[in-house]
Design an enzyme around this catalytic site. Structure first.
Site, PDB file in Angstrom:
ATOM      1  N   CYS A 194      21.465  32.859  76.930  1.00  0.00           N
ATOM      2  CA  CYS A 194      22.354  33.710  75.662  1.00  0.00           C
ATOM      3  C   CYS A 194      24.078  33.341  75.649  1.00  0.00           C
ATOM      4  O   CYS A 194      24.659  33.705  75.227  1.00  0.00           O
ATOM      5  CB  CYS A 194      22.186  35.460  76.001  1.00  0.00           C
ATOM      6  SG  CYS A 194      22.028  35.526  77.453  1.00  0.00           S
ATOM      7  N   GLU A 250      21.636  44.116  75.219  1.00  0.00           N
ATOM      8  CA  GLU A 250      21.991  42.403  75.433  1.00  0.00           C
ATOM      9  C   GLU A 250      21.414  41.835  74.787  1.00  0.00           C
ATOM     10  O   GLU A 250      20.777  41.339  74.326  1.00  0.00           O
ATOM     11  CB  GLU A 250      21.440  42.251  77.223  1.00  0.00           C
ATOM     12  CG  GLU A 250      21.604  43.419  78.149  1.00  0.00           C
ATOM     13  CD  GLU A 250      22.884  43.262  78.142  1.00  0.00           C
ATOM     14  OE1 GLU A 250      23.769  42.147  78.113  1.00  0.00           O
ATOM     15  OE2 GLU A 250      23.393  44.051  78.996  1.00  0.00           O
ATOM     16  N   LYS A 281       7.519  46.279  76.972  1.00  0.00           N
ATOM     17  CA  LYS A 281       7.493  45.253  76.394  1.00  0.00           C
ATOM     18  C   LYS A 281       7.773  43.923  76.739  1.00  0.00           C
ATOM     19  O   LYS A 281       8.873  43.828  75.994  1.00  0.00           O
ATOM     20  CB  LYS A 281       7.115  46.159  74.448  1.00  0.00           C
ATOM     21  CG  LYS A 281       6.730  44.676  73.313  1.00  0.00           C
ATOM     22  CD  LYS A 281       7.636  44.967  72.211  1.00  0.00           C
ATOM     23  CE  LYS A 281       8.032  44.034  71.470  1.00  0.00           C
ATOM     24  NZ  LYS A 281       6.867  42.624  71.735  1.00  0.00           N
ATOM     25  N   GLY A 299      17.596  41.030  73.610  1.00  0.00           N
ATOM     26  CA  GLY A 299      16.769  39.868  72.692  1.00  0.00           C
ATOM     27  C   GLY A 299      18.057  39.687  71.272  1.00  0.00           C
ATOM     28  O   GLY A 299      19.477  40.276  71.995  1.00  0.00           O
ATOM     29  N   GLU A 356      25.022  31.003  66.666  1.00  0.00           N
ATOM     30  CA  GLU A 356      23.946  31.246  68.068  1.00  0.00           C
ATOM     31  C   GLU A 356      22.555  29.810  67.938  1.00  0.00           C
ATOM     32  O   GLU A 356      21.533  30.536  66.935  1.00  0.00           O
ATOM     33  CB  GLU A 356      23.325  32.067  68.846  1.00  0.00           C
ATOM     34  CG  GLU A 356      22.764  32.121  70.126  1.00  0.00           C
ATOM     35  CD  GLU A 356      22.201  33.497  70.146  1.00  0.00           C
ATOM     36  OE1 GLU A 356      21.677  33.848  69.333  1.00  0.00           O
ATOM     37  OE2 GLU A 356      22.487  34.062  71.804  1.00  0.00           O
TER      38      GLU A 356
END
Ligand code: NAD
Length: 493
Positions: free
Chosen positions: A287, A253, A178, A231, A387
């Site tokens: 990231c 991750e 997905k 994600g 973040e």
């Protein structure tokens, strides 16, 4: 306009509910394509196809290693043939400058070639064992995990997909995949390439749709043996909770807020240039972005001046025109980033450059944010702790090595970190102290197919890439062999 479909059991099919979703070009706000919007039922059909492929037909699982390697090389060759098209798709869909998309495609092609090579490389161990049962030997055999669910984000649409798909299929698993609904188009093209290359039906399945109907159904299914996810940390936590029902293997991750420590004794121009990469590459939607920049007081003023001058001079525009920086991926991501900028200002950070949306002329309909540098930041500020995932960095001055290390580690995340110094011993001392899975010395942000990638703390579980990347998708069987078959003599009565 084009409607992109699911690829389930070797067929392109529309979702059962008949719903569809727009895919938007972030440079213009225009609709690029539509994707079919899958239901839980569609997702279950894809899982069932992967299960049949792995446990019943076994077309891919039983393909011998050399033929599997040849298939991965064929996929890489086809990607190479279509590389310009793939790069253009990611730029249109995600907004990133074309040369960055071309770099992603090149890395993705090499990722398939790397894992093709690993399939036939020696693996496993043999052990001289003795447990009181006589003369025995043991060895290990690596086997595929089974049905693997994979879920990816939008920031590197093609590359994040390939980091997962190449090792998973190299290891002979069957996959349900997905992509993010924000940027699914290059993944759809990749699955067309799988079909063209001749991957057996059911071995690779693509389901387009939301995190709830598709992602959650994959993560919680008892028929899925492993789920790997890239994600946000928040969704990663829900994946972990979903996976508990059948104790499926997981790989996560997740997010980060990585530090970059710049010492007085570094090559300052080099450090500034790398800090630009660490902050603004991919519009800062990375990231491992090292956007918490700790600068030692001796060079602080000069560093800020040089960084701000470079950030101010960045060309901004549609990714197709190859500017230094393109639009953010979506209106909601842009608004989130602008919200953080307001928060930075209200909490007392000093705005050195940028800090606003571009709205005139060619920018009017796109999601463009001027590269932004904050100075005089402190550890308690929201822009230092959370973040941001946009073109914004926060500079924090420091005096001593100990102080910089303590601030760098003062975070829930542990994905990456960077250190700039010409003192080798200091670089290695800091490397050892930083609690993160990736540490760059006198550089920032490069990734390598050959070396492991992944985080400590709330940045994830497991590793992608390198030999670790394929091991994640394997179970290890220990086989012990009795070298003297016959009566053991244990029960003689
Ligand atoms: P996200 O967590 O919102 O979404 C990621 C994927 O999960 C999407 O496909 C989404 O549809 C799906 N999803 C959403 N809810 C779900 C649920 N309940 N169950 C299952 N799947 C669900 O992340 P994003 O906004 O797409 O990407 C940005 C994040 O990704 C950032 O936090 C970034 O740091 C992280 N990221 C990490 C790495 C890494 O290597 N560590 C790499 C790239 C991005």
């Amino acid at each position: 306009m084009d409607l992109k479909l699911n690829y389930i059991d070797g067929k392109w099919t529309e979702a059962s509910g008949g719903n569809k979703r727009e895919v938007i070009n972030p440079a213009t706000g225009e609709i690029l394509a539509y994707t079919t919007e899958s239901t839980e039922e569609d997702t279950r059909a894809a899982i069932a196809a992967a299960k049949r492929s792995f446990y019943k037909t076994r077309d891919w699982r039983d393909t011998d290693g050399q033929d599997r390697a040849d298939m991965l090389l064929k996929i890489a060759d086809l990607m190479d043939k279509y590389k310009d098209e793939l790069a253009r798709i990611d730029t249109l869909d995600n907004g990133k400058p074309l040369r960055e998309s071309e770099g992603d495609v090149s890395d993705a092609i090499h990722c398939f070639r790397y894992y093709a090579g690993l399939i036939t490389a020696p693996s496993g161990h043999t052990y001289e064992v003795n447990s009181g049962f006589g003369n025995m030997h043991a060895f290990t055999v690596a086997e595929p995990v089974g049905v693997v669910g994979q879920i990816t984000p939008w920031n590197y649409p093609l590359l994040m997909a390939v980091w997962k798909l190449a090792p998973a299929i190299a290891a002979a698993n069957s996959v349900v995949f997905k992509p993010s609904s924000n940027c699914p188009l290059s993944t759809v093209r990749l699955f067309e390439i799988f079909e063209e290359a001749g991957m057996p039906k059911g071995s690779v399945n693509l389901v387009l749709g939301s995190g709830g109907a598709v992602g959650h159904t994959i993560a919680s299914s008892a028929d899925v043996d492993m789920v790997t996810f890239t994600g946000s940390t928040k969704v990663g936590q829900s994946i972990m909770a979903d996976a508990v029902g059948n104790l499926k293997k997981i790989g996560l991750e997740l997010g980060g807020k990585s530090p970059n420590i710049v010492f007085d004794d570094c090559d300052i121009d080099g450090a500034v240039e790398w800090a630009m990469v660490g902050t603004f590459f991919n519009q800062g939607q990375v990231c491992s972005a090292c956007a918490r920049i700790y600068v030692q007081e001796g060079i602080h003023e000069e560093f800020v001046k040089k960084l701000a001058a470079k950030a101010n001079a960045m060309t901004i525009g549609s990714g197709l025109d190859n500017p230094d920086i393109g639009p953010l991926v979506s209106e909601s991501q842009m608004n989130k980033v602008l919200g953080y900028i307001e928060k930075g200002k209200s909490e007392g950070a000093k705005l050195v450059c940028g800090g606003y949306r571009l709205t005139d002329g060619e920018y009017a309909k796109g999601f463009f944010v001027k590269p932004t540098v904050f100075d005089g930041c402190t550890q308690d500020m929201t822009i230092v702790r959370e973040e941001i995932f946009g073109p914004v960095c926060s500079i924090i001055p420091f005096k001593t090595e100990e102080e910089a290390v303590a601030m760098a580690n003062d975070t829930q995340y542990g994905l990456a970190g960077a250190v700039f110094t010409n003192d080798g011993a200091k670089a290695l001392r800091v490397m050892k102290e930083i609690r993160a899975g990736i540490l760059w010395i006198n550089c920032c942000e490069p990734t390598f197919n050959q070396a492991p990638w992944g985080g400590y703390k709330m940045s994830g579980i497991g590793r992608e890439l390198g030999t670790y990347g394929i091991e994640e998708y394997q179970e290890i069987k220990q086989v012990s062999v009795n070298l003297n078959p016959g009566v053991l003599g244990w029960y003689e009565h």
